[in-house]
Design a protein around this motif. Structure first.
Motif, PDB file in Angstrom:
ATOM      1  N   PRO A 325      47.969  39.130  46.604  1.00 53.55           N
ATOM      2  CA  PRO A 325      48.218  37.677  46.666  1.00 53.55           C
ATOM      3  C   PRO A 325      48.134  37.188  48.109  1.00 53.55           C
ATOM      4  N   VAL A 326      47.755  35.926  48.287  1.00 51.20           N
ATOM      5  CA  VAL A 326      47.722  35.364  49.644  1.00 51.20           C
ATOM      6  C   VAL A 326      49.121  34.947  50.095  1.00 51.20           C
ATOM      7  N   SER A 327      49.994  34.644  49.132  1.00 54.22           N
ATOM      8  CA  SER A 327      51.396  34.363  49.442  1.00 54.22           C
ATOM      9  C   SER A 327      52.247  35.051  48.390  1.00 54.22           C
ATOM     10  N   LEU A 328      53.325  35.697  48.833  1.00 53.56           N
ATOM     11  CA  LEU A 328      54.212  36.406  47.914  1.00 53.56           C
ATOM     12  C   LEU A 328      55.648  36.223  48.382  1.00 53.56           C
ATOM     13  N   TYR A 329      56.442  35.582  47.543  1.00 54.86           N
ATOM     14  CA  TYR A 329      57.858  35.367  47.846  1.00 54.86           C
ATOM     15  C   TYR A 329      58.673  36.262  46.918  1.00 54.86           C
ATOM     16  N   ARG A 330      59.154  37.372  47.478  1.00 58.76           N
ATOM     17  CA  ARG A 330      59.922  38.322  46.666  1.00 58.76           C
ATOM     18  C   ARG A 330      61.351  37.831  46.447  1.00 58.76           C
ATOM     19  N   MET A 331      61.759  36.822  47.171  1.00 57.32           N
ATOM     20  CA  MET A 331      63.080  36.205  47.040  1.00 57.32           C
ATOM     21  C   MET A 331      64.204  37.138  47.470  1.00 57.32           C
ATOM     22  N   ALA A 332      63.941  37.905  48.509  1.00 57.45           N
ATOM     23  CA  ALA A 332      64.992  38.743  49.078  1.00 57.45           C
ATOM     24  C   ALA A 332      65.784  37.933  50.095  1.00 57.45           C
ATOM     25  N   PRO A 333      67.115  38.029  50.095  1.00 55.20           N
ATOM     26  CA  PRO A 333      67.889  37.307  51.109  1.00 55.20           C
ATOM     27  C   PRO A 333      67.567  37.839  52.502  1.00 55.20           C
ATOM     28  N   SER A 334      67.245  36.953  53.420  1.00 52.42           N
ATOM     29  CA  SER A 334      66.868  37.362  54.772  1.00 52.42           C
ATOM     30  C   SER A 334      68.111  37.612  55.619  1.00 52.42           C
ATOM     31  N   VAL A 338      68.454  32.056  55.879  1.00 54.60           N
ATOM     32  CA  VAL A 338      67.776  30.758  55.850  1.00 54.60           C
ATOM     33  C   VAL A 338      66.292  30.889  55.533  1.00 54.60           C
ATOM     34  N   ILE A 339      65.648  31.910  56.085  1.00 54.97           N
ATOM     35  CA  ILE A 339      64.208  32.076  55.906  1.00 54.97           C
ATOM     36  C   ILE A 339      63.906  32.725  54.551  1.00 54.97           C
ATOM     37  N   LEU A 340      62.912  32.172  53.862  1.00 50.29           N
ATOM     38  CA  LEU A 340      62.408  32.771  52.631  1.00 50.29           C
ATOM     39  C   LEU A 340      61.033  33.341  52.975  1.00 50.29           C
ATOM     40  N   ALA A 341      60.981  34.648  53.125  1.00 45.25           N
ATOM     41  CA  ALA A 341      59.804  35.284  53.709  1.00 45.25           C
ATOM     42  C   ALA A 341      58.620  35.290  52.753  1.00 45.25           C
ATOM     43  N   ASP A 342      57.439  34.950  53.299  1.00 42.04           N
ATOM     44  CA  ASP A 342      56.166  35.107  52.605  1.00 42.04           C
ATOM     45  C   ASP A 342      55.593  36.441  53.043  1.00 42.04           C
ATOM     46  N   GLN A 343      55.492  37.387  52.115  1.00 44.96           N
ATOM     47  CA  GLN A 343      55.019  38.715  52.454  1.00 44.96           C
ATOM     48  C   GLN A 343      53.526  38.882  52.229  1.00 44.96           C
ATOM     49  N   GLY A 344      52.818  37.795  51.956  1.00 44.40           N
ATOM     50  CA  GLY A 344      51.367  37.834  51.845  1.00 44.40           C
ATOM     51  C   GLY A 344      50.736  37.564  53.192  1.00 44.40           C
ATOM     52  N   PRO A 345      49.391  37.659  53.267  1.00 44.60           N
ATOM     53  CA  PRO A 345      48.695  37.458  54.546  1.00 44.60           C
ATOM     54  C   PRO A 345      48.818  36.039  55.091  1.00 44.60           C
ATOM     55  N   ASN A 346      49.079  35.043  54.225  1.00 43.50           N
ATOM     56  CA  ASN A 346      49.254  33.677  54.740  1.00 43.50           C
ATOM     57  C   ASN A 346      50.486  33.549  55.615  1.00 43.50           C
ATOM     58  N   TRP A 527      65.356  22.782  40.302  1.00 46.27           N
ATOM     59  CA  TRP A 527      65.374  23.891  39.355  1.00 46.27           C
ATOM     60  C   TRP A 527      66.804  24.376  39.175  1.00 46.27           C
ATOM     61  N   HIS A 528      67.165  24.729  37.940  1.00 47.42           N
ATOM     62  CA  HIS A 528      68.482  25.280  37.657  1.00 47.42           C
ATOM     63  C   HIS A 528      68.300  26.669  37.051  1.00 47.42           C
ATOM     64  N   GLY A 529      68.523  27.690  37.880  1.00 45.65           N
ATOM     65  CA  GLY A 529      68.353  29.056  37.409  1.00 45.65           C
ATOM     66  C   GLY A 529      67.739  29.920  38.499  1.00 45.65           C
ATOM     67  N   ARG A 530      67.028  30.945  38.075  1.00 44.50           N
ATOM     68  CA  ARG A 530      66.488  31.920  39.019  1.00 44.50           C
ATOM     69  C   ARG A 530      64.953  31.869  39.045  1.00 44.50           C
ATOM     70  N   ILE A 531      64.407  32.110  40.221  1.00 43.26           N
ATOM     71  CA  ILE A 531      62.959  32.241  40.409  1.00 43.26           C
ATOM     72  C   ILE A 531      62.725  33.528  41.180  1.00 43.26           C
ATOM     73  N   ASP A 532      61.793  34.336  40.710  1.00 40.33           N
ATOM     74  CA  ASP A 532      61.580  35.638  41.333  1.00 40.33           C
ATOM     75  C   ASP A 532      60.088  35.946  41.409  1.00 40.33           C
ATOM     76  N   GLU A 533      59.704  36.669  42.454  1.00 40.37           N
ATOM     77  CA  GLU A 533      58.347  37.184  42.608  1.00 40.37           C
ATOM     78  C   GLU A 533      57.291  36.086  42.449  1.00 40.37           C
TER      79      GLU A 533
END
Length: 560
Positions: A325-334, A338-346, A527-533
């Motif tokens: 993926p060009v962007s991947l948000y695994r939703m791990a607490p940093s 505060v930062i929500l890391a994008d682990q893709g090349p973007n 959104w009300h709930g969880r978002i992952d990967e």
């Protein structure tokens, strides 16, 4: 009315004020007020001083108040007048009244003491009454544990001027975790993960006192016998992994993931046997009761690890990495929370905007951890300030989601700044996709702009299931756009290419305003709930690849 009942009553009224009162707590408040004129007097004083409380929550119609007290309760006329106040005025009034309540409560207690000689120690909102200032200087106290790691953690010892840092030793005494998660490791290798907000004491390497907050513990063989005391229970471990949650009304819950613990309610008769809990069992003990209540275990409610990838999750992570993926948000607490890391090349990192959430905006996810948002109640979301539009004419966006409710236009992810005129023609800055739930009906939907700026809309036309993990995706391959749920195609339409313009930012869990400075005023889409990967690809994934992502996950644990 004794001091214990008065404290419980005050706590419940404050929960009502904060709109955190559960149904069971409301029943308990009703029980306390019923047939108790002193309790009704206190409640009426609160209502009289804080008309907002009555406006927001009513005056408990379940209770027949004393006729003399009814005059002190807010009238419908007052309520209607209050409803004319604007939003900011409400909060200004609430802040003022909180001060009045504190003063009024002190005066009331003083008057009561004259008649009943009941001694009630003054308290602050943050420091439990049971916690006393340390009598031994910090440097002279025994070291029992280490602050191993944290995520957005702000951990304080009561007599130190600054917050503690990862690697610092923890001595006996009182601590407060105001934000994030803190992992503590005792000298006997007992590991405790604490979630904010929390107040706790370290007594020794075999005992903690949890005044408020949530922890999960993994007890080593040398730590067998480790105990956790709360306002309502004494827990003793016998080699296990468990979690404890201490609610503001001093109710405690214990959830056991493996091994065995024994729980002794503090208000239970002396000769009553302790409750034995084994793996996959849980109990709740009210702050005012010695009778434990059996409840379902909540496997995905407590964080149990910060640094480790749970066993079984690695296969999914390896698969999605392979799909590139060009962007991947695994939703791990940093680390900073505060930062929500994008682990893709973007590397288009997001920023969390969750100031109104009490707990950290993370919970266990479908894979590892997930972003947890509380919907319109908290207005939390994440913003990707520098979203990089896909420019290859094809796109795939997919995620795991677990919805608690379906707020209007609830957003999974939206790079979108489009409105429609009276003839349903789109106008605005542009954008690539609008991915979430449809209006009030709450069914999965996506809107995509093609290369000629036409908007193509797809819907599933049945509400997204609540409380269950769902794999959701849309794929635009340059000729068609398709909508998927759990790897099954639910809708498709023609879509010629893909627009590449739009606002500079993307939102996760909300829709942004045109200038991207805040959520859209009219349809914020919280959104009300969880978002992952959450993953974005610059190509069209095949149905087989989507099926692999849906199927290559560990079994879903029991949930609450």
């Amino acid at each position: 009315m004794d001091s214990q009942k008065q404290q419980e009553l005050t706590d419940l009224i404050n929960l009502l004020l904060d709109d955190h009162l559960s149904d069971s707590q409301r029943d308990r408040l009703t029980e306390l007020l019923r047939d108790d004129r002193d309790a009704q007097q206190l409640y009426a004083e609160y209502c009289q001083a804080h008309a907002m409380l009555a406006w927001e929550h009513g005056v408990l119609p379940e209770v027949d108040f004393d006729p003399m007290l009814s005059e002190q309760l807010p009238t419908e006329q007052n309520t209607n007048r209050l409803q004319a106040l604007r939003w900011w005025q409400r909060f200004a009034l609430a802040a003022s009244v909180l001060c009045m309540l504190t003063l009024g409560s002190s005066v009331y207690l003083a008057l009561r003491q004259q008649a009943t000689v009941v001694q009630v120690e003054p308290s602050t909102p943050d420091v439990p009454d049971a916690i006393q200032p340390p009598r031994v200087p910090w440097t002279e106290r025994t070291i029992f544990a280490t602050f191993v790691t944290g995520r957005g953690a702000r951990l304080f010892a009561e007599d130190l001027p600054t917050n503690l840092r990862q690697g610092d030793s923890l001595r006996s005494g009182h601590y407060r975790l105001s934000d994030g998660f803190a992992e503590v490791k005792f000298r006997n290798n007992v590991e405790v993960l604490i979630e904010s907000p929390a107040d706790f004491e370290i007594v020794s390497d075999m005992k903690m006192i949890m005044h408020r907050g949530r922890l999960s513990a993994s007890v080593s063989p040398e730590g067998i016998g480790f105990s956790v005391e709360t306002p309502s229970i004494d827990l003793t471990d016998f080699g296990t992994e468990f979690a404890v949650d201490v609610l503001p009304n001093q109710t405690s819950e214990v959830h056991v993931f493996s091994g065995e613990v024994k729980v002794a309610p503090k208000l239970a008769p002396v000769d009553q046997e302790r409750v034995q809990l084994n793996a996959n069992q849980a109990t709740r003990v009210l702050g005012t009761s010695g009778i434990p209540e059996g409840i379902d275990i909540a496997m995905d409610r407590f964080f149990r690890h910060l640094n480790e990838t749970p066993e079984g999750d690695e296969a999914y992570q390896q698969l999605i990495d392979k799909l590139n993926p060009v962007s991947l948000y695994r939703m791990a607490p940093s680390v900073d929370g505060v930062i929500l890391a994008d682990q893709g090349p973007n590397q288009s990192d997001g920023i969390l905007l969750a100031d109104h959430m009490i707990n950290p905006p993370f919970k266990p996810g479908r894979i590892g951890s997930s972003l947890y948002l509380e919907g319109p109640y908290a207005g939390a979301y994440a913003k990707v300030p520098r979203y990089v539009p896909v420019e290859k004419g094809a796109i795939t966006v997919c995620a795991w989601v677990k919805a608690n409710s379906r707020p209007r236009w609830a957003a999974i992810a939206k790079h979108w700044s489009i409105e429609f005129d009276e003839n349903n023609n789109p106008y605005g800055i542009g954008g690539q996709f609008h991915f979430g739930l449809h209006d009030y009906t709450g069914d999965l939907e996506v809107q995509v702009r093609d290369k000629d700026a036409n908007v193509i809309k797809l819907r599933e036309y049945q509400p997204l299931p609540l409380g269950q993990w769902q794999h959701v995706a849309f794929v635009a391959d340059g000729q068609n756009v398709r909508l998927y749920r759990n790897a099954f195609e639910v809708a498709s339409a023609r879509c010629d290419g893909l627009a590449t313009n739009g606002p500079p930012s993307m939102a996760i869990g909300a829709k942004l305003s045109h200038d991207c400075s805040q959520p859209d005023d009219r349809n914020p889409g919280y959104w009300h709930g969880r978002i992952d990967e959450l993953a974005i690809f610059d190509r069209a994934l095949t149905p087989d690849e989507l099926s692999q992502l849906f199927e290559n996950v560990p079994a879903v644990a029991p949930t609450k």
